[in-house]
Design an enzyme around this catalytic site. Structure first.
Site, PDB file in Angstrom:
ATOM      1  N   HIS A   1       6.422  -1.876   3.446  1.00 38.38           N
ATOM      2  CA  HIS A   1       6.213  -3.276   3.822  1.00 38.38           C
ATOM      3  C   HIS A   1       5.384  -3.959   2.763  1.00 38.38           C
ATOM      4  CE1 HIS A   1       3.288  -0.562   5.684  1.00 38.38           C
ATOM      5  NE2 HIS A   1       2.389  -1.491   5.438  1.00 38.38           N
ATOM      6  N   LEU A   2       5.781  -5.168   2.443  1.00 38.28           N
ATOM      7  CA  LEU A   2       5.028  -5.994   1.511  1.00 38.28           C
ATOM      8  C   LEU A   2       4.140  -6.919   2.328  1.00 38.28           C
ATOM      9  CD1 LEU A   2       5.091  -6.343  -1.613  1.00 38.28           C
ATOM     10  CD2 LEU A   2       6.411  -8.415  -1.205  1.00 38.28           C
ATOM     11  N   HIS A   3       2.822  -6.816   2.105  1.00 40.49           N
ATOM     12  CA  HIS A   3       1.903  -7.769   2.731  1.00 40.49           C
ATOM     13  C   HIS A   3       1.916  -9.060   1.911  1.00 40.49           C
ATOM     14  CE1 HIS A   3      -0.541  -4.847   5.218  1.00 40.49           C
ATOM     15  NE2 HIS A   3      -0.057  -3.992   4.330  1.00 40.49           N
TER      16      HIS A   3
ATOM     17  N   GLY B   1      -4.047   3.222   1.206  1.00 40.41           N
ATOM     18  CA  GLY B   1      -4.328   2.572   2.484  1.00 40.41           C
ATOM     19  C   GLY B   1      -3.122   2.351   3.365  1.00 40.41           C
TER      20      GLY B   1
ATOM     21  N   ASN C   1       0.843  -1.190   0.000  1.00 36.27           N
ATOM     22  CA  ASN C   1       0.000   0.000   0.000  1.00 36.27           C
ATOM     23  C   ASN C   1       0.879   1.242   0.000  1.00 36.27           C
ATOM     24  OD1 ASN C   1      -2.289  -1.658   0.218  1.00 36.27           O
ATOM     25  ND2 ASN C   1      -2.123  -1.710   2.441  1.00 36.27           N
TER      26      ASN C   1
HETATM   27  P1  5GP Z   1      -0.539  -0.718   5.920  1.00 37.07           P
HETATM   28  O1  5GP Z   1      -1.951  -0.377   6.273  1.00 37.07           O
HETATM   29  O2  5GP Z   1       0.394   0.418   6.228  1.00 37.07           O
HETATM   30  O3  5GP Z   1      -0.385  -1.231   4.511  1.00 37.07           O
HETATM   31  O4  5GP Z   1      -0.154  -1.959   6.817  1.00 37.07           O
HETATM   32  C1  5GP Z   1       0.337  -1.847   8.106  1.00 37.07           C
HETATM   33  C2  5GP Z   1       0.174  -3.212   8.719  1.00 37.07           C
HETATM   34  O5  5GP Z   1       0.963  -3.267   9.889  1.00 37.07           O
HETATM   35  C3  5GP Z   1      -1.266  -3.525   9.130  1.00 37.07           C
HETATM   36  O6  5GP Z   1      -1.705  -4.699   8.465  1.00 37.07           O
HETATM   37  C4  5GP Z   1      -1.182  -3.700  10.634  1.00 37.07           C
HETATM   38  O7  5GP Z   1      -2.034  -4.715  11.121  1.00 37.07           O
HETATM   39  C5  5GP Z   1       0.263  -4.034  10.845  1.00 37.07           C
HETATM   40  N1  5GP Z   1       0.766  -3.601  12.135  1.00 37.07           N
HETATM   41  C6  5GP Z   1       0.595  -2.372  12.715  1.00 37.07           C
HETATM   42  N2  5GP Z   1       1.200  -2.327  13.900  1.00 37.07           N
HETATM   43  C7  5GP Z   1       1.783  -3.547  14.086  1.00 37.07           C
HETATM   44  C8  5GP Z   1       2.552  -4.109  15.165  1.00 37.07           C
HETATM   45  O8  5GP Z   1       2.852  -3.475  16.176  1.00 37.07           O
HETATM   46  N3  5GP Z   1       2.967  -5.406  15.011  1.00 37.07           N
HETATM   47  C9  5GP Z   1       2.680  -6.136  13.885  1.00 37.07           C
HETATM   48  N4  5GP Z   1       3.128  -7.394  13.847  1.00 37.07           N
HETATM   49  N5  5GP Z   1       1.945  -5.627  12.861  1.00 37.07           N
HETATM   50  C10 5GP Z   1       1.503  -4.352  12.970  1.00 37.07           C
END
Ligand code: 5GP
Ligand code: ZN
Length: 112
Positions: free
Chosen positions: A98-100, A91, A85
């Protein structure tokens, strides 16, 4: 970066369920999994968004690391999705790229 959540996870200052680590990347399970399998692969060096890098080797390594982990965890053959994202409309909520990688269920398309 001292105030970055994911830099703190890499440093071990915030706990995370680590899956893999080498000199360039770090992978750990997402704390709020959106699928039976959901982990993140991040570069060790801090990069705010995909718009802020030209490091093709590093960006490629994120994908290949996700694929290797999905194979090791046993869901690569069934299928999975990798997604990054970017910025508000994409989003992005954590500004360290980070790559999901999501798998373990049928994923619909288009995404919301
Ligand atoms: P984004 O919305 O920026 O693409 O994804 C951020 C991701 O980081 C989300 O899926 C969220 O659940 C994850 N995330 C946020 N804080 C933490 C955390 O403290 N530990 C872990 N393991 N994941 C996190
Ligand atoms: Zn960071």
């Amino acid at each position: 970066m001292s105030d970055c959540l994911f830099c703190k996870i890499i440093a071990g200052d915030i706990p995370a369920e680590k899956i893999y680590e080498d000199e360039d990347v770090f992978a750990f399970f997402d704390v709020a999994a959106q699928a039976p399998q959901h982990f993140l692969v991040i570069p060790k060096k801090h990069i705010n968004t995909l718009n802020d890098t030209k490091d093709a080797a590093l960006i490629g390594k994120l994908s290949l690391t996700a694929s290797k982990i999905a194979q090791d965890l046993g869901f690569a053959k069934d299928g999975y999705r990798v997604v990054m994202n970017c910025n508000e409309q994409g989003g992005q909520t954590v500004y360290h790229i980070h790559l999901h990688c999501l798998g373990g269920r049928n994923l619909s398309w288009p995404p919301g």
